[in-house]
Design a protein around this motif. Structure first.
Motif, PDB file in Angstrom:
ATOM      1  N   GLN A   1       1.058  -1.352   0.002  1.00  0.00           N
ATOM      2  CA  GLN A   1       0.079   0.034   0.215  1.00  0.00           C
ATOM      3  C   GLN A   1       0.837   1.240   0.004  1.00  0.00           C
ATOM      4  O   GLN A   1       0.508   2.133  -0.886  1.00  0.00           O
ATOM      5  CB  GLN A   1      -0.926  -0.013   1.355  1.00  0.00           C
ATOM      6  CG  GLN A   1      -1.814   1.275   1.349  1.00  0.00           C
ATOM      7  CD  GLN A   1      -2.319   1.194   2.570  1.00  0.00           C
ATOM      8  OE1 GLN A   1      -2.303   0.377   3.465  1.00  0.00           O
ATOM      9  NE2 GLN A   1      -3.302   2.268   3.073  1.00  0.00           N
ATOM     10  N   LEU A   2       1.967   1.085   0.827  1.00  0.00           N
ATOM     11  CA  LEU A   2       2.683   2.483   0.910  1.00  0.00           C
ATOM     12  C   LEU A   2       3.415   2.601  -0.221  1.00  0.00           C
ATOM     13  O   LEU A   2       3.670   3.732  -0.844  1.00  0.00           O
ATOM     14  CB  LEU A   2       3.585   2.383   2.189  1.00  0.00           C
ATOM     15  CG  LEU A   2       4.708   3.574   2.212  1.00  0.00           C
ATOM     16  CD1 LEU A   2       3.901   4.683   2.553  1.00  0.00           C
ATOM     17  CD2 LEU A   2       5.715   3.085   3.372  1.00  0.00           C
ATOM     18  N   GLU A   3       4.298   1.410  -0.954  1.00  0.00           N
ATOM     19  CA  GLU A   3       4.776   1.612  -2.023  1.00  0.00           C
ATOM     20  C   GLU A   3       3.878   2.208  -3.219  1.00  0.00           C
ATOM     21  O   GLU A   3       4.538   2.999  -4.072  1.00  0.00           O
ATOM     22  CB  GLU A   3       5.353   0.207  -2.451  1.00  0.00           C
ATOM     23  CG  GLU A   3       6.289   0.053  -3.607  1.00  0.00           C
ATOM     24  CD  GLU A   3       6.709  -1.118  -4.006  1.00  0.00           C
ATOM     25  OE1 GLU A   3       8.049  -1.159  -4.282  1.00  0.00           O
ATOM     26  OE2 GLU A   3       6.135  -2.256  -3.440  1.00  0.00           O
ATOM     27  N   GLY A   4       2.723   1.780  -3.288  1.00  0.00           N
ATOM     28  CA  GLY A   4       1.870   2.239  -4.241  1.00  0.00           C
ATOM     29  C   GLY A   4       1.720   3.872  -4.004  1.00  0.00           C
ATOM     30  O   GLY A   4       1.515   4.684  -5.206  1.00  0.00           O
TER      31      GLY A   4
ATOM     32  N   ARG B   1       5.449   5.530  -4.944  1.00  0.00           N
ATOM     33  CA  ARG B   1       6.087   5.331  -6.165  1.00  0.00           C
ATOM     34  C   ARG B   1       5.404   6.263  -7.214  1.00  0.00           C
ATOM     35  O   ARG B   1       6.120   6.788  -8.062  1.00  0.00           O
ATOM     36  CB  ARG B   1       5.760   3.772  -6.559  1.00  0.00           C
ATOM     37  CG  ARG B   1       6.758   3.667  -7.885  1.00  0.00           C
ATOM     38  CD  ARG B   1       6.887   2.179  -8.197  1.00  0.00           C
ATOM     39  NE  ARG B   1       7.612   1.255  -7.240  1.00  0.00           N
ATOM     40  CZ  ARG B   1       8.839   1.328  -7.357  1.00  0.00           C
ATOM     41  NH1 ARG B   1       9.613   1.796  -8.235  1.00  0.00           N
ATOM     42  NH2 ARG B   1       9.712   0.458  -6.343  1.00  0.00           N
ATOM     43  N   GLY B   2       4.096   6.322  -7.288  1.00  0.00           N
ATOM     44  CA  GLY B   2       3.686   7.006  -8.501  1.00  0.00           C
ATOM     45  C   GLY B   2       3.383   8.558  -8.248  1.00  0.00           C
ATOM     46  O   GLY B   2       2.818   9.183  -9.045  1.00  0.00           O
ATOM     47  N   ASN B   3       3.843   8.998  -6.972  1.00  0.00           N
ATOM     48  CA  ASN B   3       3.673  10.390  -6.629  1.00  0.00           C
ATOM     49  C   ASN B   3       4.888  10.998  -6.425  1.00  0.00           C
ATOM     50  O   ASN B   3       4.972  12.070  -5.782  1.00  0.00           O
ATOM     51  CB  ASN B   3       2.876  10.480  -5.338  1.00  0.00           C
ATOM     52  CG  ASN B   3       1.487  10.204  -5.787  1.00  0.00           C
ATOM     53  OD1 ASN B   3       0.662  10.509  -6.640  1.00  0.00           O
ATOM     54  ND2 ASN B   3       1.121   8.761  -4.952  1.00  0.00           N
ATOM     55  N   LEU B   4       6.264  10.676  -6.993  1.00  0.00           N
ATOM     56  CA  LEU B   4       7.555  11.252  -6.563  1.00  0.00           C
ATOM     57  C   LEU B   4       7.942  12.269  -7.837  1.00  0.00           C
ATOM     58  O   LEU B   4       8.932  12.821  -7.557  1.00  0.00           O
ATOM     59  CB  LEU B   4       8.278  10.118  -6.251  1.00  0.00           C
ATOM     60  CG  LEU B   4       8.310   9.374  -4.823  1.00  0.00           C
ATOM     61  CD1 LEU B   4       9.535   8.517  -4.615  1.00  0.00           C
ATOM     62  CD2 LEU B   4       8.211  10.454  -3.818  1.00  0.00           C
TER      63      LEU B   4
ATOM     64  N   GLY C   1       8.759  -3.561   5.067  1.00  0.00           N
ATOM     65  CA  GLY C   1       8.774  -2.014   5.190  1.00  0.00           C
ATOM     66  C   GLY C   1       9.986  -1.504   4.858  1.00  0.00           C
ATOM     67  O   GLY C   1      10.298  -0.407   4.184  1.00  0.00           O
ATOM     68  N   LEU C   2      11.342  -2.155   5.134  1.00  0.00           N
ATOM     69  CA  LEU C   2      12.556  -1.792   4.998  1.00  0.00           C
ATOM     70  C   LEU C   2      12.704  -1.573   3.468  1.00  0.00           C
ATOM     71  O   LEU C   2      13.445  -0.603   3.022  1.00  0.00           O
ATOM     72  CB  LEU C   2      13.659  -2.702   5.561  1.00  0.00           C
ATOM     73  CG  LEU C   2      13.544  -2.594   7.194  1.00  0.00           C
ATOM     74  CD1 LEU C   2      14.618  -3.650   7.779  1.00  0.00           C
ATOM     75  CD2 LEU C   2      14.218  -1.030   7.529  1.00  0.00           C
ATOM     76  N   ARG C   3      12.053  -2.484   3.000  1.00  0.00           N
ATOM     77  CA  ARG C   3      12.570  -2.864   1.439  1.00  0.00           C
ATOM     78  C   ARG C   3      11.784  -1.332   0.452  1.00  0.00           C
ATOM     79  O   ARG C   3      12.503  -0.841  -0.288  1.00  0.00           O
ATOM     80  CB  ARG C   3      11.834  -3.931   0.628  1.00  0.00           C
ATOM     81  CG  ARG C   3      12.045  -4.132  -0.689  1.00  0.00           C
ATOM     82  CD  ARG C   3      11.270  -5.269  -1.326  1.00  0.00           C
ATOM     83  NE  ARG C   3       9.858  -5.331  -1.010  1.00  0.00           N
ATOM     84  CZ  ARG C   3       9.002  -4.575  -1.425  1.00  0.00           C
ATOM     85  NH1 ARG C   3       9.350  -3.986  -2.627  1.00  0.00           N
ATOM     86  NH2 ARG C   3       7.540  -4.673  -1.193  1.00  0.00           N
ATOM     87  N   VAL C   4      10.587  -1.041   1.231  1.00  0.00           N
ATOM     88  CA  VAL C   4       9.838   0.144   0.473  1.00  0.00           C
ATOM     89  C   VAL C   4      10.810   1.308   0.790  1.00  0.00           C
ATOM     90  O   VAL C   4      11.195   2.149   0.068  1.00  0.00           O
ATOM     91  CB  VAL C   4       8.435   0.270   1.222  1.00  0.00           C
ATOM     92  CG1 VAL C   4       7.911   1.521   0.833  1.00  0.00           C
ATOM     93  CG2 VAL C   4       7.770  -0.870   0.688  1.00  0.00           C
ATOM     94  N   MET C   5      11.307   1.457   2.154  1.00  0.00           N
ATOM     95  CA  MET C   5      12.177   2.579   2.457  1.00  0.00           C
ATOM     96  C   MET C   5      13.258   2.721   1.657  1.00  0.00           C
ATOM     97  O   MET C   5      13.752   3.854   0.985  1.00  0.00           O
ATOM     98  CB  MET C   5      12.605   2.537   4.022  1.00  0.00           C
ATOM     99  CG  MET C   5      11.311   2.777   4.849  1.00  0.00           C
ATOM    100  SD  MET C   5      10.717   4.407   4.981  1.00  0.00           S
ATOM    101  CE  MET C   5       9.309   4.135   4.044  1.00  0.00           C
TER     102      MET C   5
END
Length: 101
Positions: free
Chosen positions: A27-30, A33-36, A56-60
């Motif tokens: 959810q966080l990744e989505g 990712r599209g908003n940067l 979560g670490l992977r997303v960070m």
């Protein structure tokens, strides 16, 4: 997990509340990712984040890699338990973590 995003010009703040784990990391990744596009200053507020898993670490790490190319990323408000995870995994050397008194 609750995600609150606030964007002002080229700065985006993402406040997280709850648990960043295998269930919530996609959810966080989505959300990020599209908003940067056009973001040069990305700030995560971990003040109300209770837990972070390897997902979560992977997303960070993914967000940090993107921001290394286009600006800065900062993580604020990290509690002691999450800081321990960052230290054990070596993420303190990869992420810009600011904990003000």
């Amino acid at each position: 997990m609750t995600i609150n995003k606030n964007r002002e010009g080229s700065k985006m703040t993402v406040a997280l509340e709850g648990r960043l784990d295998t269930t919530t990391a996609p959810q966080l990744e989505g959300e990020i990712r599209g908003n940067l596009d056009g973001v040069t200053d990305l700030e995560f507020d971990f003040q109300n984040l209770a837990y972070i898993s390897s997902a979560g670490l992977r997303v960070m790490l993914s967000a940090q890699k993107i921001m290394n190319k286009q600006g800065n990323m900062t993580i604020r408000g990290v509690n002691e338990d999450i800081m321990d995870v960052f230290e054990v995994t070596g993420f303190v050397d990869l992420l810009h973590i600011v904990n003000e008194p």
